[in-house]
Design an enzyme around this catalytic site. Sequence first.
Site, PDB file in Angstrom:
ATOM      1  N   LYS A 130       0.828  -1.194   0.000  1.00  0.00           N
ATOM      2  CA  LYS A 130       0.000   0.000   0.000  1.00  0.00           C
ATOM      3  C   LYS A 130       0.870   1.254   0.000  1.00  0.00           C
ATOM      4  O   LYS A 130       1.788   1.386   0.820  1.00  0.00           O
ATOM      5  CB  LYS A 130      -0.909   0.028   1.231  1.00  0.00           C
ATOM      6  CG  LYS A 130      -1.894  -1.125   1.317  1.00  0.00           C
ATOM      7  CD  LYS A 130      -3.015  -0.987   0.319  1.00  0.00           C
ATOM      8  CE  LYS A 130      -4.067  -2.062   0.522  1.00  0.00           C
ATOM      9  NZ  LYS A 130      -5.189  -1.942  -0.455  1.00  0.00           N
ATOM     10  N   LYS A 160     -12.364  -7.570  -7.457  1.00  0.00           N
ATOM     11  CA  LYS A 160     -12.807  -8.170  -6.202  1.00  0.00           C
ATOM     12  C   LYS A 160     -14.144  -8.857  -6.490  1.00  0.00           C
ATOM     13  O   LYS A 160     -15.205  -8.218  -6.439  1.00  0.00           O
ATOM     14  CB  LYS A 160     -12.948  -7.104  -5.116  1.00  0.00           C
ATOM     15  CG  LYS A 160     -11.613  -6.449  -4.724  1.00  0.00           C
ATOM     16  CD  LYS A 160     -11.836  -5.321  -3.748  1.00  0.00           C
ATOM     17  CE  LYS A 160     -10.504  -4.805  -3.203  1.00  0.00           C
ATOM     18  NZ  LYS A 160      -9.608  -4.302  -4.273  1.00  0.00           N
TER      19      LYS A 160
END
Length: 338
Positions: A138, A246
């Site tokens: 991240k 996702k």
Amino acid sequence: MKFTISSRRYSRTFIHPLKTAKGVWTQREGFLIQLESDGRRGYGEVAPIPEFGTESLSEAADFLHGVGVEAELESFSVPESLPCCSFAFSSALAAFEVGVGVETDRHFSLAGLLPSGVDALRVLAEKQAAGFNCFKWKIGVESFDSEWRLFRNLLAESAPECRFRLDANASLSSTETRAWLESIRSSGSEDRIEFIEQPMPVGSESQMANLSKSFGIPIALDESLNGAEGHRWLLPETWSGPRVLKPCLLGSIATLEHRLAAISSHCVFSSSFETSIGLAQCLKLAHNLYPSPLRLPFALGFDTQSAFGDSFGLNDSLPKLSLDLVEPSLNRIVNHAF
């Protein structure tokens, strides 16, 4: 065909709060469903993330309350505005279909998830030793200068064949995105970057496409694929780079499989921090989309099982994953919840 409906709400606490550019995530909540008809059972998971354009937890709860405990398949439907509910019910109903099963012993390679901040160096060493060679990290959480210094250390501490996915969660400006691209190119580390994942907000797709083309570094879409307008980016001609998907957030699993068939070489499956029930459905989708292991273009992004210490998952970080490995955890959930 009639089927009965049971649902259970769950709440999971992250062992270490997940820090992203969108904030800190401490709990994961959702619903598990069981459908039963003539002795057959199917299971699904409703795992909303409203920040990604899905329904809220309360909206999902209202729908589950409204459908009651019994339904007729011929008249049953889930509104398009509830993609997580649609994924759950379509996954569960698929268990009633007669067809060819999947290879439960087939192993899929996973990309290792690194935490933000300096802990990434320790976790990188652990995951390299465990066999991971692709990592997701991240960015956009701290300042560019501090993150770039840390990323240089990650490159130095990893084997030359290791590749990185840098995920900004749509938090960077065009200036900040350019800074990352320029730094990667000037350091000669382009070959270590698998892609930068959605650096800029939804609506900035043309700018991201131009930057990717200018620097020759792939940029993947993620947040742009979700919500009411997201499906346009699943058309082959709309995006040339990877698409991070996702599945639990994207509606009917059968419709999703059909949509992805034409762009399968650009798809990167990614976790929504689902339980083993949702994970198993995602692995089945990957199996159907990539019947040959040689066709899988990217390692799957499901290294999230060690984020929790409860009975809803594997609680382990593994470089490869199969349905066989997930099944004991799935059965444990089912036996406890229903």
